[in-house]
Design a protein around this motif. Structure first.
Motif, PDB file in Angstrom:
ATOM      1  N   MET A   1      10.529  -9.079 -31.190  1.00 29.28           N
ATOM      2  CA  MET A   1       9.455  -8.527 -30.404  1.00 29.28           C
ATOM      3  C   MET A   1       8.246  -8.283 -31.302  1.00 29.28           C
ATOM      4  O   MET A   1       8.367  -7.649 -32.345  1.00 29.28           O
ATOM      5  CB  MET A   1       9.890  -7.212 -29.773  1.00 29.28           C
ATOM      6  N   SER A   2       7.125  -8.748 -30.857  1.00 31.16           N
ATOM      7  CA  SER A   2       5.927  -8.576 -31.666  1.00 31.16           C
ATOM      8  C   SER A   2       4.997  -7.557 -31.014  1.00 31.16           C
ATOM      9  O   SER A   2       4.974  -7.396 -29.794  1.00 31.16           O
ATOM     10  CB  SER A   2       5.205  -9.913 -31.830  1.00 31.16           C
ATOM     11  N   PHE A   3       4.267  -6.903 -31.861  1.00 27.14           N
ATOM     12  CA  PHE A   3       3.316  -5.903 -31.397  1.00 27.14           C
ATOM     13  C   PHE A   3       1.925  -6.506 -31.392  1.00 27.14           C
ATOM     14  O   PHE A   3       1.576  -7.308 -32.259  1.00 27.14           O
ATOM     15  CB  PHE A   3       3.332  -4.678 -32.319  1.00 27.14           C
ATOM     16  N   ASN A   4       1.155  -6.100 -30.412  1.00 33.45           N
ATOM     17  CA  ASN A   4      -0.243  -6.482 -30.351  1.00 33.45           C
ATOM     18  C   ASN A   4      -1.073  -5.328 -30.895  1.00 33.45           C
ATOM     19  O   ASN A   4      -0.858  -4.177 -30.509  1.00 33.45           O
ATOM     20  CB  ASN A   4      -0.675  -6.757 -28.903  1.00 33.45           C
ATOM     21  N   LYS A   5      -2.004  -5.623 -31.793  1.00 38.14           N
ATOM     22  CA  LYS A   5      -2.947  -4.615 -32.269  1.00 38.14           C
ATOM     23  C   LYS A   5      -4.170  -4.704 -31.371  1.00 38.14           C
ATOM     24  O   LYS A   5      -4.784  -5.761 -31.260  1.00 38.14           O
ATOM     25  CB  LYS A   5      -3.343  -4.866 -33.722  1.00 38.14           C
ATOM     26  N   VAL A   6      -4.459  -3.587 -30.729  1.00 38.28           N
ATOM     27  CA  VAL A   6      -5.565  -3.577 -29.773  1.00 38.28           C
ATOM     28  C   VAL A   6      -6.544  -2.480 -30.173  1.00 38.28           C
ATOM     29  O   VAL A   6      -6.152  -1.330 -30.393  1.00 38.28           O
ATOM     30  CB  VAL A   6      -5.050  -3.322 -28.338  1.00 38.28           C
ATOM     31  N   LYS A   7      -7.819  -2.854 -30.278  1.00 40.67           N
ATOM     32  CA  LYS A   7      -8.872  -1.878 -30.581  1.00 40.67           C
ATOM     33  C   LYS A   7      -9.397  -1.317 -29.269  1.00 40.67           C
ATOM     34  O   LYS A   7      -9.778  -2.077 -28.376  1.00 40.67           O
ATOM     35  CB  LYS A   7     -10.001  -2.534 -31.360  1.00 40.67           C
ATOM     36  N   SER A  19       1.002  -2.161 -29.694  1.00 42.42           N
ATOM     37  CA  SER A  19       1.719  -2.100 -28.429  1.00 42.42           C
ATOM     38  C   SER A  19       2.442  -3.409 -28.156  1.00 42.42           C
ATOM     39  O   SER A  19       1.966  -4.475 -28.540  1.00 42.42           O
ATOM     40  CB  SER A  19       0.749  -1.804 -27.287  1.00 42.42           C
ATOM     41  N   MET A  20       3.568  -3.293 -27.474  1.00 40.53           N
ATOM     42  CA  MET A  20       4.270  -4.496 -27.031  1.00 40.53           C
ATOM     43  C   MET A  20       3.668  -5.006 -25.720  1.00 40.53           C
ATOM     44  O   MET A  20       3.962  -6.108 -25.290  1.00 40.53           O
ATOM     45  CB  MET A  20       5.763  -4.204 -26.864  1.00 40.53           C
ATOM     46  N   ASP A  21       2.835  -4.186 -25.103  1.00 39.12           N
ATOM     47  CA  ASP A  21       2.163  -4.597 -23.873  1.00 39.12           C
ATOM     48  C   ASP A  21       1.024  -5.552 -24.206  1.00 39.12           C
ATOM     49  O   ASP A  21       0.568  -5.629 -25.353  1.00 39.12           O
ATOM     50  CB  ASP A  21       1.611  -3.372 -23.136  1.00 39.12           C
ATOM     51  N   SER A  22       0.556  -6.236 -23.179  1.00 36.62           N
ATOM     52  CA  SER A  22      -0.542  -7.177 -23.408  1.00 36.62           C
ATOM     53  C   SER A  22      -1.817  -6.421 -23.788  1.00 36.62           C
ATOM     54  O   SER A  22      -1.989  -5.239 -23.467  1.00 36.62           O
ATOM     55  CB  SER A  22      -0.797  -8.005 -22.141  1.00 36.62           C
TER      56      SER A  22
END
Length: 117
Positions: A1-7, A19-22
């Protein structure tokens, strides 16, 4: 499972969220939080960012608790419906077996009647 880095930016402060969410989902949530906090701060100009955060958290927790309660109620209703359906199927099977027995009995009586004539 990869995490998304979101600013994201909430109430004028930048954050980086893993987050694992989009990314879009995280951005949508951040936009809603930012909007809710800004509304609180506009309605109560003396409210700090911390106070607005706490009020948002309480509002979200209240909604979560009410949703969980609704889900629990639905689960209980479904259990009752499934139990009623199970009983109805068992009763239908019992009636079907009785019907088959009656058909055999009728055929037997017809055969007996035919033999007596």
């Amino acid at each position: 499972m990869s995490f998304n880095k979101v600013k994201i930016n909430v109430a004028g402060t930048n954050y980086v969220i893993n987050s694992m969410d989009s990314e879009q989902q995280v951005l949508d949530l951040a936009e809603k939080l930012d909007s809710d906090m800004r509304r609180i701060m506009e309605q109560s100009p003396s409210a700090s960012i911390t106070a607005a955060s706490v009020l948002c958290a309480l509002t979200y927790l209240d909604k979560l608790e009410k949703s969980n309660s609704s889900v629990d109620n639905m689960r209980n209703q479904l259990k009752q419906y499934f139990e009623e359906a199970r009983r109805a199927r068992a009763e239908a099977e019992k009636v079907k077996m009785e019907l088959e027995k009656l058909k055999v009995d009728i055929q037997y009586l017809k055969n007996q009647r035919g033999n007596n004539d």
